[in-house]
Design a protein around this motif. Structure first.
Motif, short mmCIF file in Angstrom:
data_model
loop_
_atom_site.label_atom_id
_atom_site.label_comp_id
_atom_site.label_asym_id
_atom_site.label_seq_id
_atom_site.Cartn_x
_atom_site.Cartn_y
_atom_site.Cartn_z
N GLU A 81 -24.77 60.79 63.90
CA GLU A 81 -26.40 60.88 63.99
C GLU A 81 -26.23 59.16 63.28
O GLU A 81 -27.66 58.41 63.71
CB GLU A 81 -26.97 61.64 63.11
CG GLU A 81 -27.11 62.88 63.81
CD GLU A 81 -26.00 63.78 63.57
OE1 GLU A 81 -25.88 65.03 64.09
OE2 GLU A 81 -24.97 63.35 62.97
N THR A 82 -25.80 58.91 62.09
CA THR A 82 -25.84 57.64 61.54
C THR A 82 -25.40 56.36 62.42
O THR A 82 -26.12 55.46 62.29
CB THR A 82 -24.99 57.77 60.25
OG1 THR A 82 -25.46 58.61 59.40
CG2 THR A 82 -25.18 56.23 59.32
N LYS B 233 -28.37 55.75 64.73
CA LYS B 233 -29.36 55.27 63.95
C LYS B 233 -29.23 53.79 63.73
O LYS B 233 -30.37 52.97 63.76
CB LYS B 233 -29.74 56.06 62.51
CG LYS B 233 -30.78 55.49 61.87
CD LYS B 233 -30.97 56.21 60.31
CE LYS B 233 -32.14 55.60 59.65
NZ LYS B 233 -32.25 56.52 58.26
N ASN C 43 -31.57 50.87 64.96
CA ASN C 43 -32.18 49.79 63.87
C ASN C 43 -31.77 48.39 64.15
O ASN C 43 -32.47 47.30 63.77
CB ASN C 43 -31.64 49.99 62.43
CG ASN C 43 -32.25 51.45 61.95
OD1 ASN C 43 -33.50 52.01 62.45
ND2 ASN C 43 -31.95 51.98 60.93
#
Length: 209
Positions: A131-132, A135, A139
């Motif tokens: 998930e990071t 993300k 971003n």
């Protein structure tokens, strides 16, 4: 997901490891010393208990094969997609590049040898969740995630989990690979990777062999 699949996870020291999706148990009794065969790539390493395969990412622990690179990377960077190099795939866009240690080749001309010829320890890599990664890619205004720097075949389970999450966010996924996968792992990889760059390492077939 982790709760549903917890029986395939193991924590050793600071590492969370996942049981490999591609291996065969070669032992029938105690005399066989819990030997396993890794079926992830073309090398088909036979790995004794407590040993690593050639790539330094697959470890035999008590007769089961685990990926010690699960949820760990050594490098990340935002690149133009053309740097992979991919020309007709999302041209002009950025891709979130990630990679770690280990390779199933040992080319003397490797430009990333400090990664590909190294192995994991508790100090030289970073724990990161799928998930990071997704993300971070969003971003940084990336349209894709690229598994690169070292051989992505060795990241199969981690790459699959990350790719399935990224697809829900309309991100594509690319492999920069030497192409030396097993047919079994390739069939599965084609279900979640959207683009491949297969690097030509040598012009001489004897050097490949």
């Amino acid at each position: 997901y982790f709760l549903l699949d917890f029986q395939n996870l193991m924590v050793i020291g600071v590492f969370l490891m996942k049981e490999s999706s591609f291996y065969t148990k070669l032992y029938q009794n105690d005399e066989d010393k819990k030997l396993v065969q890794c079926n992830l790539c073309g090398k088909q390493c036979k790995i004794a208990e407590d040993d690593l395969g050639f790539c330094n990412t697959q470890k035999n622990i008590d007769g089961k094969l685990f990926s010690i690179n699960y949820q760990r990377i050594a490098s990340s960077h935002t690149d133009p997609i053309e740097k992979k190099p991919l020309y007709h795939f999302l041209p002009g866009s950025s891709t979130y590049s990630i990679g770690g240690f280990g390779c199933n080749f040992s080319c003397l001309n490797c430009q990333n040898y400090m990664l590909s010829m190294n192995s994991y320890d508790e100090y030289n890599s970073t724990k990161i969740l799928p998930e990071t990664i997704v993300k971070n890619a969003i971003n940084d205004n990336c349209l894709s995630i690229s598994w690169t720097y070292n051989e992505p075949t060795l990241y199969f389970d981690f790459a699959r989990e990350t790719s399935l999450i990224s697809h829900r966010e309309n991100l594509k996924n690319a492999y920069v690979s030497n192409g030396y996968m097993s047919e079994e792992s390739l069939d599965e990889t084609l279900m979640f990777i959207d683009a491949f760059n297969i690097d030509l390492k040598f012009f001489d077939d004897t050097l490949y062999r």
